[in-house]
Design a protein around this motif. Structure first.
Motif, PDB file in Angstrom:
ATOM      1  N   ALA A   1      -4.030   7.124   8.778  1.00 16.16           N
ATOM      2  CA  ALA A   1      -3.298   5.969   9.316  1.00 16.16           C
ATOM      3  C   ALA A   1      -4.226   4.951   9.994  1.00 16.16           C
ATOM      4  O   ALA A   1      -3.920   3.758  10.031  1.00 16.16           O
ATOM      5  CB  ALA A   1      -2.231   6.436  10.299  1.00 16.16           C
ATOM      6  N   ASP A   2      -5.375   5.409  10.491  1.00 11.92           N
ATOM      7  CA  ASP A   2      -6.311   4.476  11.156  1.00 11.92           C
ATOM      8  C   ASP A   2      -7.057   3.602  10.146  1.00 11.92           C
ATOM      9  O   ASP A   2      -7.593   2.557  10.501  1.00 11.92           O
ATOM     10  CB  ASP A   2      -7.313   5.241  12.027  1.00 11.92           C
ATOM     11  CG  ASP A   2      -8.135   6.261  11.245  1.00 11.92           C
ATOM     12  OD1 ASP A   2      -7.632   6.760  10.204  1.00 11.92           O
ATOM     13  OD2 ASP A   2      -9.273   6.553  11.650  1.00 11.92           O
ATOM     14  N   ARG A   3      -7.097   4.043   8.860  1.00  8.04           N
ATOM     15  CA  ARG A   3      -7.830   3.275   7.842  1.00  8.04           C
ATOM     16  C   ARG A   3      -6.937   2.685   6.761  1.00  8.04           C
ATOM     17  O   ARG A   3      -7.393   1.875   5.952  1.00  8.04           O
ATOM     18  CB  ARG A   3      -8.893   4.181   7.189  1.00  8.04           C
ATOM     19  CG  ARG A   3     -10.097   4.440   8.080  1.00  8.04           C
ATOM     20  CD  ARG A   3     -10.826   5.707   7.710  1.00  8.04           C
ATOM     21  NE  ARG A   3     -10.024   6.886   8.012  1.00  8.04           N
ATOM     22  CZ  ARG A   3     -10.371   8.124   7.673  1.00  8.04           C
ATOM     23  NH1 ARG A   3     -11.483   8.330   6.988  1.00  8.04           N
ATOM     24  NH2 ARG A   3      -9.598   9.154   7.990  1.00  8.04           N
ATOM     25  N   MET A   4      -5.687   3.128   6.732  1.00  4.27           N
ATOM     26  CA  MET A   4      -4.727   2.600   5.752  1.00  4.27           C
ATOM     27  C   MET A   4      -3.537   2.041   6.516  1.00  4.27           C
ATOM     28  O   MET A   4      -2.651   2.788   6.934  1.00  4.27           O
ATOM     29  CB  MET A   4      -4.299   3.707   4.783  1.00  4.27           C
ATOM     30  CG  MET A   4      -5.412   4.108   3.820  1.00  4.27           C
ATOM     31  SD  MET A   4      -5.083   5.658   2.894  1.00  4.27           S
ATOM     32  CE  MET A   4      -3.563   5.311   2.034  1.00  4.27           C
ATOM     33  N   PRO A   5      -3.508   0.715   6.737  1.00  4.28           N
ATOM     34  CA  PRO A   5      -2.464   0.130   7.579  1.00  4.28           C
ATOM     35  C   PRO A   5      -1.066   0.302   6.997  1.00  4.28           C
ATOM     36  O   PRO A   5      -0.891   0.484   5.791  1.00  4.28           O
ATOM     37  CB  PRO A   5      -2.841  -1.357   7.660  1.00  4.28           C
ATOM     38  CG  PRO A   5      -3.922  -1.583   6.676  1.00  4.28           C
ATOM     39  CD  PRO A   5      -4.469  -0.276   6.240  1.00  4.28           C
ATOM     40  N   ALA A   6      -0.085   0.234   7.888  1.00  2.00           N
ATOM     41  CA  ALA A   6       1.314   0.331   7.461  1.00  2.00           C
ATOM     42  C   ALA A   6       1.687  -0.892   6.641  1.00  2.00           C
ATOM     43  O   ALA A   6       1.116  -1.977   6.810  1.00  2.00           O
ATOM     44  CB  ALA A   6       2.221   0.435   8.689  1.00  2.00           C
ATOM     45  N   ASN A   7       2.634  -0.719   5.739  1.00  2.11           N
ATOM     46  CA  ASN A   7       3.094  -1.846   4.926  1.00  2.11           C
ATOM     47  C   ASN A   7       3.833  -2.877   5.767  1.00  2.11           C
ATOM     48  O   ASN A   7       4.388  -2.570   6.822  1.00  2.11           O
ATOM     49  CB  ASN A   7       4.015  -1.349   3.798  1.00  2.11           C
ATOM     50  CG  ASN A   7       3.234  -0.901   2.589  1.00  2.11           C
ATOM     51  OD1 ASN A   7       2.342  -1.621   2.121  1.00  2.11           O
ATOM     52  ND2 ASN A   7       3.537   0.279   2.079  1.00  2.11           N
TER      53      ASN A   7
ATOM     54  N   GLY B   1       0.825  -1.206   0.000  1.00  2.00           N
ATOM     55  CA  GLY B   1       0.000   0.000   0.000  1.00  2.00           C
ATOM     56  C   GLY B   1       0.858   1.254   0.000  1.00  2.00           C
ATOM     57  O   GLY B   1       2.084   1.205  -0.146  1.00  2.00           O
ATOM     58  N   ARG B   2       0.199   2.371   0.179  1.00  6.05           N
ATOM     59  CA  ARG B   2       0.892   3.663   0.186  1.00  6.05           C
ATOM     60  C   ARG B   2       1.677   3.841   1.488  1.00  6.05           C
ATOM     61  O   ARG B   2       1.176   3.528   2.564  1.00  6.05           O
ATOM     62  CB  ARG B   2      -0.135   4.791   0.032  1.00  6.05           C
ATOM     63  CG  ARG B   2       0.470   6.172  -0.161  1.00  6.05           C
ATOM     64  CD  ARG B   2      -0.613   7.210  -0.411  1.00  6.05           C
ATOM     65  NE  ARG B   2      -1.408   6.895  -1.583  1.00  6.05           N
ATOM     66  CZ  ARG B   2      -1.032   7.081  -2.840  1.00  6.05           C
ATOM     67  NH1 ARG B   2       0.164   7.588  -3.097  1.00  6.05           N
ATOM     68  NH2 ARG B   2      -1.823   6.762  -3.848  1.00  6.05           N
ATOM     69  N   GLU B   3       2.884   4.351   1.357  1.00  3.74           N
ATOM     70  CA  GLU B   3       3.697   4.684   2.527  1.00  3.74           C
ATOM     71  C   GLU B   3       3.234   6.053   3.048  1.00  3.74           C
ATOM     72  O   GLU B   3       3.401   7.061   2.364  1.00  3.74           O
ATOM     73  CB  GLU B   3       5.179   4.742   2.154  1.00  3.74           C
ATOM     74  CG  GLU B   3       5.765   3.408   1.738  1.00  3.74           C
ATOM     75  CD  GLU B   3       6.278   2.604   2.934  1.00  3.74           C
ATOM     76  OE1 GLU B   3       7.473   2.655   3.236  1.00  3.74           O
ATOM     77  OE2 GLU B   3       5.439   1.926   3.572  1.00  3.74           O
ATOM     78  N   LEU B   4       2.651   6.077   4.228  1.00  4.44           N
ATOM     79  CA  LEU B   4       2.164   7.327   4.816  1.00  4.44           C
ATOM     80  C   LEU B   4       3.141   7.814   5.880  1.00  4.44           C
ATOM     81  O   LEU B   4       3.721   7.006   6.615  1.00  4.44           O
ATOM     82  CB  LEU B   4       0.797   7.119   5.466  1.00  4.44           C
ATOM     83  CG  LEU B   4      -0.385   6.803   4.542  1.00  4.44           C
ATOM     84  CD1 LEU B   4      -1.637   6.522   5.367  1.00  4.44           C
ATOM     85  CD2 LEU B   4      -0.637   7.941   3.560  1.00  4.44           C
ATOM     86  N   PRO B   5       3.299   9.134   6.018  1.00  3.76           N
ATOM     87  CA  PRO B   5       4.149   9.639   7.096  1.00  3.76           C
ATOM     88  C   PRO B   5       3.521   9.367   8.467  1.00  3.76           C
ATOM     89  O   PRO B   5       2.302   9.188   8.583  1.00  3.76           O
ATOM     90  CB  PRO B   5       4.237  11.148   6.815  1.00  3.76           C
ATOM     91  CG  PRO B   5       3.107  11.460   5.900  1.00  3.76           C
ATOM     92  CD  PRO B   5       2.766  10.204   5.161  1.00  3.76           C
ATOM     93  N   GLU B   6       4.352   9.326   9.477  1.00  9.43           N
ATOM     94  CA  GLU B   6       3.915   9.109  10.859  1.00  9.43           C
ATOM     95  C   GLU B   6       2.798  10.081  11.224  1.00  9.43           C
ATOM     96  O   GLU B   6       2.873  11.275  10.923  1.00  9.43           O
ATOM     97  CB  GLU B   6       5.117   9.334  11.792  1.00  9.43           C
ATOM     98  CG  GLU B   6       4.932   8.827  13.214  1.00  9.43           C
ATOM     99  CD  GLU B   6       5.057   7.319  13.314  1.00  9.43           C
ATOM    100  OE1 GLU B   6       4.373   6.732  14.162  1.00  9.43           O
ATOM    101  OE2 GLU B   6       5.838   6.733  12.529  1.00  9.43           O
ATOM    102  N   GLY B   7       1.719   9.550  11.848  1.00  9.96           N
ATOM    103  CA  GLY B   7       0.644  10.413  12.338  1.00  9.96           C
ATOM    104  C   GLY B   7      -0.295  10.938  11.265  1.00  9.96           C
ATOM    105  O   GLY B   7      -1.075  11.868  11.511  1.00  9.96           O
TER     106      GLY B   7
END
Length: 318
Positions: free
Chosen positions: A115-121, A105-111
């Motif tokens: 982030a609550d709906r798109m989990p970390a890779n 998935g997409r790499e999102l910055p911290e915070g």
């Protein structure tokens, strides 16, 4: 297996968009309205990166089963990491699909707000360089997708940048797919008849025979046979809903190969381009008329729609 007729889906060059944006948009829109599919060459995803990604994908699925399963998240809806063989089932199908896959998935910055709906890779320890290559490939697909959405916006008589805010930090997923070798009498198919959930899907790896679309005009299955290196692009259900079925989401499947090819693996890489989770899928006013009333008077967020559909295909248990 009888030889399936080919769908006459045109091959378009994304390079033409720079020279003639209106002409490219018209050709893409026409192909989508007729087939729900288009074939796109000169898509800008670097060939060297694609070659590395294929090698990484094969190496990943060649890992021992117990190692791959370390990256499986039970109850995670297959959103990230590994999903084992025979997990996903097409909507209303009786038999599970003959495939295993991995989601990036997409790499999102911290915070980040999503982030609550798109989990970390989830990144595997091996093969080496996997994370770097697939972060780069995700970005390349993202750029190609933005250009295609711009053409779709033009075709719909919208501002060419209409989709930009909708897909900024969107919940897109890059799926690495492995269809293992199968026996001559295998039950089921590699991927049962289905429609995609998202806005558009950009697919690499369709040169190996098996991908078929259900032609709305004739009711028959037609094979999709792109030229080497070209991308197959199709409309998903979110875009169909947004456009009140002006751009149709076409049923498609991956059939089992002829007996002489059943001992071989098949790999493919679809990029499911999604909007941001809070994007409201609300029928575009320009697609509603007296002859075509709004099929979806109740709008729905992309996040809620995705959840509904993942339940239907067995990736989330209610």
């Amino acid at each position: 297996m009888t030889d399936t007729r080919s769908a006459e889906v045109p091959t378009l060059s994304l390079a033409d968009q720079d020279r003639d944006p209106e002409g490219f948009a018209a050709a893409l829109g026409e192909s989508f309205e007729r087939f729900g599919f288009a074939i796109v060459a000169d898509h800008g995803v670097p060939a060297g990166l694609i070659d590395r990604a294929w090698a990484q994908t094969k190496a990943l699925f060649d890992l021992p089963e117990e190692e791959k399963r370390r990256y499986h998240v039970p109850g995670g809806g297959g959103a990230r990491g590994y999903t084992p063989f025979k997990t996903e089932i097409a909507k209303d199908a009786k038999v599970v699909d003959l495939k295993e896959f991995w989601h990036v998935g997409r790499e999102l910055p911290e915070g980040h707000a999503y982030a609550d709906r798109m989990p970390a890779n989830i990144w595997p320890d091996r093969p080496e360089g996997f994370r770097e290559d697939f972060v780069a490939l995700f970005s390349a697909f993202d750029r190609a997708g933005d250009r295609l959405l711009s053409a779709i916006a033009r075709h719909l008589k919208l501002n060419p940048h209409w989709f930009d805010p909708a897909v900024k930090d969107g919940n897109s997923v890059l799926r690495l797919l492995h269809y293992p070798p199968i026996s001559a009498d295998a039950e089921g198919v590699r991927a049962g008849a289905h429609e995609d959930i998202n806005l558009i899907t950009l697919l690499l790896g369709a040169e190996e025979a098996g991908l078929e679309l259900l032609d709305r005009d004739s009711g028959e299955w037609l094979a999709i046979r792109p030229p080497e290196g070209a991308m197959v692009v199709n409309v998903g259900d979110m875009l169909q809903r947004l456009t009140n079925h002006v751009l149709p989401s076409t049923t498609h499947r991956v059939v089992n190969p002829p007996v002489e090819r059943r001992g071989f693996s098949r790999y493919s890489m679809p990029f499911f381009l999604h909007p941001a989770p809070d994007f409201l899928i609300k029928t575009l006013p320009g697609t509603i008329s007296e002859g075509h009333p709004d099929r979806y008077p109740e709008p729905i967020t992309a996040h809620d729609y995705l959840f509904e559909r993942l339940v239907e295909i067995g990736l989330i248990k209610k």
